[in-house]
Structures are given as structure tokens and as C-alpha cells.
Design a protein around this motif. Structure first.
Motif, PDB file in Angstrom:
ATOM      1  N   THR A   1       0.938  -1.088  -0.078  1.00 37.79           N
ATOM      2  CA  THR A   1       0.140  -0.081  -0.032  1.00 37.79           C
ATOM      3  C   THR A   1       0.882   1.274  -0.080  1.00 37.79           C
ATOM      4  N   TYR A   2       2.188   1.108   0.051  1.00 42.23           N
ATOM      5  CA  TYR A   2       3.103   2.406   0.031  1.00 42.23           C
ATOM      6  C   TYR A   2       4.260   2.273  -1.053  1.00 42.23           C
ATOM      7  N   LYS A   3       3.696   1.690  -2.084  1.00 39.34           N
ATOM      8  CA  LYS A   3       4.630   1.682  -3.240  1.00 39.34           C
ATOM      9  C   LYS A   3       5.481   3.032  -3.674  1.00 39.34           C
ATOM     10  N   GLY A   4       6.588   3.190  -3.605  1.00 35.27           N
ATOM     11  CA  GLY A   4       7.266   4.504  -4.018  1.00 35.27           C
ATOM     12  C   GLY A   4       7.262   5.632  -2.949  1.00 35.27           C
ATOM     13  N   LYS A   5       6.875   5.230  -1.971  1.00 28.53           N
ATOM     14  CA  LYS A   5       6.731   6.028  -0.739  1.00 28.53           C
ATOM     15  C   LYS A   5       7.813   5.954   0.562  1.00 28.53           C
ATOM     16  N   THR A   6       7.971   6.895   1.300  1.00 28.99           N
ATOM     17  CA  THR A   6       8.939   6.723   2.297  1.00 28.99           C
ATOM     18  C   THR A   6       8.364   6.657   3.637  1.00 28.99           C
ATOM     19  N   ILE A   7       8.254   5.571   4.542  1.00 31.54           N
ATOM     20  CA  ILE A   7       7.505   5.440   5.510  1.00 31.54           C
ATOM     21  C   ILE A   7       8.356   5.515   6.968  1.00 31.54           C
ATOM     22  N   PRO A   8       7.680   5.541   8.067  1.00 35.74           N
ATOM     23  CA  PRO A   8       8.500   5.353   9.119  1.00 35.74           C
ATOM     24  C   PRO A   8       8.484   3.871   9.643  1.00 35.74           C
ATOM     25  N   GLY A   9       9.513   3.380  10.229  1.00 35.27           N
ATOM     26  CA  GLY A   9       9.571   2.094  10.494  1.00 35.27           C
ATOM     27  C   GLY A   9      10.408   1.744  12.085  1.00 35.27           C
ATOM     28  N   VAL A  10      10.513   0.666  12.507  1.00 33.34           N
ATOM     29  CA  VAL A  10      11.185   0.469  13.832  1.00 33.34           C
ATOM     30  C   VAL A  10      11.878  -1.073  13.562  1.00 33.34           C
ATOM     31  N   VAL A  11      13.265  -0.781  13.756  1.00 31.75           N
ATOM     32  CA  VAL A  11      13.933  -1.964  13.649  1.00 31.75           C
ATOM     33  C   VAL A  11      14.618  -2.411  14.939  1.00 31.75           C
ATOM     34  N   LEU A  12      14.786  -3.752  15.225  1.00 36.33           N
ATOM     35  CA  LEU A  12      15.567  -4.163  16.416  1.00 36.33           C
ATOM     36  C   LEU A  12      16.911  -4.344  16.050  1.00 36.33           C
ATOM     37  N   ARG A  13      17.678  -3.674  16.919  1.00 30.56           N
ATOM     38  CA  ARG A  13      19.225  -3.519  16.357  1.00 30.56           C
ATOM     39  C   ARG A  13      20.149  -3.652  17.819  1.00 30.56           C
ATOM     40  N   ASP A  14      20.843  -4.733  17.846  1.00 36.13           N
ATOM     41  CA  ASP A  14      21.474  -4.672  19.049  1.00 36.13           C
ATOM     42  C   ASP A  14      20.601  -4.589  20.488  1.00 36.13           C
ATOM     43  N   ASN A  15      19.502  -5.438  20.398  1.00 35.84           N
ATOM     44  CA  ASN A  15      18.518  -5.520  21.404  1.00 35.84           C
ATOM     45  C   ASN A  15      18.015  -4.353  21.450  1.00 35.84           C
ATOM     46  N   LYS A  16      17.954  -3.237  20.861  1.00 40.35           N
ATOM     47  CA  LYS A  16      17.163  -1.942  20.981  1.00 40.35           C
ATOM     48  C   LYS A  16      16.495  -1.543  19.672  1.00 40.35           C
ATOM     49  N   ARG A  17      15.256  -1.015  20.106  1.00 40.77           N
ATOM     50  CA  ARG A  17      14.276  -0.492  19.028  1.00 40.77           C
ATOM     51  C   ARG A  17      14.660   0.892  18.687  1.00 40.77           C
ATOM     52  N   VAL A  18      15.029   0.785  17.191  1.00 40.82           N
ATOM     53  CA  VAL A  18      15.701   2.193  16.490  1.00 40.82           C
ATOM     54  C   VAL A  18      14.679   2.508  15.485  1.00 40.82           C
ATOM     55  N   PRO A  19      14.277   3.770  15.705  1.00 40.96           N
ATOM     56  CA  PRO A  19      13.412   4.194  14.437  1.00 40.96           C
ATOM     57  C   PRO A  19      14.116   4.602  13.133  1.00 40.96           C
ATOM     58  N   VAL A  20      13.366   4.265  12.088  1.00 41.97           N
ATOM     59  CA  VAL A  20      14.333   4.407  10.712  1.00 41.97           C
ATOM     60  C   VAL A  20      13.242   5.168  10.017  1.00 41.97           C
ATOM     61  N   GLN A  21      13.539   5.713   8.746  1.00 40.30           N
ATOM     62  CA  GLN A  21      12.569   5.929   7.586  1.00 40.30           C
ATOM     63  C   GLN A  21      13.060   4.985   6.487  1.00 40.30           C
ATOM     64  N   LEU A  22      11.836   4.094   6.088  1.00 43.45           N
ATOM     65  CA  LEU A  22      12.241   3.229   5.100  1.00 43.45           C
ATOM     66  C   LEU A  22      11.597   3.523   3.772  1.00 43.45           C
ATOM     67  N   ASN A  23      12.429   3.441   2.671  1.00 40.42           N
ATOM     68  CA  ASN A  23      12.030   3.786   1.210  1.00 40.42           C
ATOM     69  C   ASN A  23      11.754   2.582   0.649  1.00 40.42           C
ATOM     70  N   VAL A  24      10.106   2.551   0.349  1.00 40.12           N
ATOM     71  CA  VAL A  24       9.436   1.581  -0.400  1.00 40.12           C
ATOM     72  C   VAL A  24       9.640   1.816  -1.913  1.00 40.12           C
ATOM     73  N   ASN A  25      10.040   0.682  -2.643  1.00 38.69           N
ATOM     74  CA  ASN A  25      10.342   0.737  -4.092  1.00 38.69           C
ATOM     75  C   ASN A  25       8.938   0.756  -4.905  1.00 38.69           C
TER      76      ASN A  25
END
Length: 447
Positions: free
Chosen positions: A262-286
Motif C-alpha cells: 500500500t506504500y509503493k514508491g513512498k517513504t514510511i516510518p519504521g522500527v527495527v530491532l538492532r543490538d536488542n534496542k528499538r531503533v526508529p528509521v525512515q524506510l524507502n519502499v520501491n
């Protein structure tokens, strides 16, 4: 390097099985004072890679790795030595021995195959034990990756309760092979049990779909790597676990495609688990609705630590491993019997899955694993034993069939009849080999 490792395992397994199978014929022949003229690993058409005569027997290695053989004096076999058979029988020849001795000699190879398989399963139970996930731990159901399985009525998130009325207690790789042979499967969907009747040609459809991972455990969205053209190369790192997309929780990888669609070609906020910590990221959907990443593998202990699955391990003493290994062998033998029945039932479409040497080569992993090697070798030993028992002239089973006829009727088939039967059996085997390896070629180049 990976191909060399696969080939090394393939060659070692094949050589071990052939040598032990032929020893199964060789040893009783010697016990009954029957002359063995040749003992060969692989076929020596025109020439041998190695040969040495010790006593009355020539031991050698041929160049054609399609099997092996022992040439027993006075026996109508693949050598078709008809001139010898025209001479008077000699006391040391196979044809001069009592029928019961000849029967033991002919059954020796498959007997060794079955004993070897059971010994391997016993050894594996002792050395490795059992490592599995209890089916009760698969709380959110399975991951279905094959459209044929979905079409049959099984969906991602379904819990597999039983297969052909046999309760599923452990979730393992065997669940898919059991499913392929099944007529019905009981699932639980949204808390409601229901029974699904699988189509008769389910195996054939599955083979045509050409996807191996049909049903598996649902996995976290772990980043294994990023494509060269991925716009998230500076955003995501290998081993990140995507746990949120645009505010929507993502527990499993299979949940992500519907959200990203539903978000083709858009940038959306996301959260990843990195080194046991929740890290917010901006993800580019192709434009295809993807992040340009490959799914990464997560080790079992990390899956347990993250709260996905609790893996169980059972260890066995030497004496405890004996019944466990025997049960495993019986289970594999029965399973292969069901597969063979399906192959000879045209309506199942299972014959399309018959493979030759490339298919056998391809089941070995690219990394050396003794546990996997012994598991495959045990399975192949059962396959070799069962196939050799088929009542086809030129196979051990064909010889056994004629010997049983002789023992029951008291009449021995003529040498001329046996020669003709051997030729018919030989051409049948050539046909089977061409069919199996033709399937391999078709899959390799046209699928």
C-alpha cells in the motif's frame, strides 16, 4: 568450492552404499564357497581406473559412477556371460548351490542396506539426539509459501493439528513430506478446527510449482543483506529485525508484503530491532512494494531469546538410542513405501518428481555437515534397498522372485529363460534411468 563440497558428500555417500551393498552379496557367496570373479565400485566399461587381483577375485574401481557389482561365477547377471553358462556346472558356481544358499546370497545386498540405515539412525539418535519445536509452541500457525498448498486450502497462520488423523506433536521438516502423502489434514484457523481434503494429484501440482519451502515456521523479518540498488543501504544493516512499518506491528516476515504493497514508491516510518534496542528509521519502499532486502536467517537460540519459539532437545543414552533409531528407520521405510506407491499411481502425478543422479547430488548441502550427511546416507540406503527388491529381472528382487518360484514349485527356470528375462530387465532399468535423469534435465533447463 560449494560444488566441490556437495560433490564430495555425494561421492562418499554413493561409494559407501555401493561397496557395502556389494559386500552383502560377496560375504555370503564366500561363506558358501562360491567363486566371486570381480568386485567393483562403479562400472568398468572398456577400462578400469584401478584393479588388482587378490586370490580368485579382481577388485577394482570403474570410471562410470552408476553403481557397482560383484561378478559371481555361474550366475546370469548384467555381464550376460552366456558362454560360461553353456559349460557343465562346477561345484564352486552359483548355479550349483542349493536354492536357499542362492537366496541368501541375493538378499545379502538389500539386507546390508536396511541394517546400515537402522545403524545410522541409532548412531544419530545417540550422537545428536532430537532437536525440534513442539507443535504446541507454533502458536501463530505456519508460513505457507507455495501457491499449490494455498490452493489446497492451507493458509499462513493455520495450525496443523493432524495429518491423516495422526496427531502432529513435533514440528519438523518431515511435516511437509507427510503432508504430500496425505489425503486429509486437520487445521485450526482462528480458533476453529476444520478438516481439509487434499486433491489426489497434490504431489504433481506441488512438483510443477517447483518450490521447496512450502510450509515452515513463521520467521521474523530479519535483514540478511541489501540489494545494490536498494535505497535503504544507508538505513538498514544486516541482522536488523523489522518490527514495525508505518505504525503497524510486524511480528513475522509474511506480514510485511501486504503492508508495503500500500506504500509503493513512498517513504514510511519504521522500527527495527538492532543490538536488542528499538531503533526508529525512515524506510524507502520501491515501486514494487519492497525494501530491497534479502531475508536473513536467525539461529534457534536467538529465536528462543526473542520469544518466538522454544526449541526442545532430547538426548539418549546408547541403549535408549536403539529403539529410537529403529522407530526412525521403520518410519522412513514406511514413508518411502508410500512414496513408491504414489509414483506408480499415475493419478497422483508423483512420477514427475522422480530424479536421477543430479537430484541425488542436489539434496546434499553446500556446507559439510556430518549430521546431514549421515541422515541423507541412511535415507538413500533405504531407497537403494527398496528399489533393489522390486521384482524386476536384472535387480536383486528379480533374482529373488525366480528363486522363490523354484523353491515353491521345485522347478528351476531354464538358463535360456533367465537370459531373456535378464535382457528384458536390463532394458526396463535403462528406461527407468533415462526417465529419472530426463526429469533432472527437464527441471534443470526448462523450469
Amino acid at each position: 568450492m560449494e560444488i566441490a563440497v556437495k560433490f564430495g558428500q555425494f561421492l562418499l555417500s554413493l561409494s559407501l552404499l555401493i561397496v557395502l551393498h556389494e559386500l552383502g552379496h560377496f560375504i555370503p557367496a564366500k561363506i558358501f564357497k562360491t567363486k566371486v570373479e570381480k568386485f567393483y565400485l562403479f562400472f568398468d566399461v572398456k577400462f578400469s581406473l584401478f584393479k588388482k587381483k587378490i586370490g580368485e577375485t579382481v577388485y577394482g574401481i570403474g570410471w562410470l559412477p552408476l553403481g557397482g557389482y560383484v561378478k559371481i561365477a555361474g550366475m546370469i547377471d548384467e555381464s550376460m556371460d552366456t558362454e560360461t553358462m553353456k559349460q557343465e556346472p562346477q561345484p564352486w558356481e552359483f548355479r550349483s548351490k542349493p536354492a536357499w544358499q542362492r537366496l541368501i546370497i541375493m538378499l545379502g545386498g538389500v539386507t546390508v542396506n536396511f541394517i546400515l540405515a537402522f545403524l545410522i539412525y541409532i548412531g544419530m539418535a545417540y550422537a545428536y539426539g532430537d532437536y525440534y519445536v513442539k507443535n504446541s509452541e507454533v502458536k501463530d500457525g505456519v508460513w505457507v509459501q507455495n501457491p499449490v498448498v494455498e490452493k489446497a486450502g492451507i493458509q499462513t497462520g493455520d495450525k496443523i493439528l493432524s495429518i491423516d488423523n495422526k496427531k502432529v506433536d513435533k514440528f519438523s521438516s518431515a511435516i511437509m513430506s507427510d503432508l504430500l502423502m496425505a489425503k486429509t489434514v486437520e487445521i485450526e484457523r482462528n480458533g476453529t478446527p476444520q478438516t481439509i481434503t487434499l486433491p489426489q494429484n497434490f504431489i504433481g501440482q506441488f512438483i510443477d510449482a517447483d518450490k521447496r519451502n512450502a510450509i515452515s515456521l513463521r520467521m521474523p523479518f530479519a535483514v540478511g543483506g541489501l540489494a545494490d540498488d536498494s535505497k535503504n543501504k544507508d538505513v538498514l544493516k544486516a541482522k536488523d529485525i523489522v518490527v514495525e512499518l508505518n505504525g503497524q506491528p510486524v511480528k513475522y516476515f509474511d506480514q510485511a508484503p501486504k503492508i508495503l504493497e500500500t506504500y509503493k514508491g513512498k517513504t514510511i516510518p519504521g522500527v527495527v530491532l538492532r543490538d536488542n534496542k528499538r531503533v526508529p528509521v525512515q524506510l524507502n519502499v520501491n515501486a514494487e512494494g519492497k525494501l530491497g532486502v534479502a531475508l536473513g536467517a536467525i539461529k534457534e537460540d536467538n529465536l528462543t531469546r526473542l520469544g518466538y519459539y522454544k526449541f526442545s532437545r532430547e538426548s539418549y543414552s546408547f541403549f535408549e538410542s536403539i529403539p529410537v533409531g529403529i522407530d526412525k528407520g521403520i518410519e522412513q521405510l514406511a514413508g518411502y513405501g508410500r512414496q513408491l506407491k504414489a509414483i506408480f499411481t499415475p493419478s497422483t502425478g508423483a512420477a514427475k518428481g522422480v530424479g536421477g543422479f543430479y537430484a541425488i547430488f542436489n539434496i546434499f548441502p553446500e556446507e559439510w555437515s556430518w549430521q546431514v550427511f549421515w541422515a541423507i546416507t541412511a535415507m538413500l540406503s533405504i531407497v537403494l534397498g527398496v528399489m533393489n527388491l522390486l521384482p524386476i529381472p536384472a535387480l536383486d528382487g528379480g533374482h529373488v522372485m525366480f528363486l522363490l518360484y523354484e523353491m515353491i514349485s521345485g522347478r528351476k527356470p531354464s538358463d535360456k529363460f533367465l537370459e531373456r528375462a535378464q535382457m528384458v530387465g536390463f532394458f526396463l532399468l535403462i528406461g527407468l534411468v533415462l526417465f529419472a535423469n530426463g526429469n533432472d534435465i527437464y527441471k534443470l533447463f526448462f523450469k
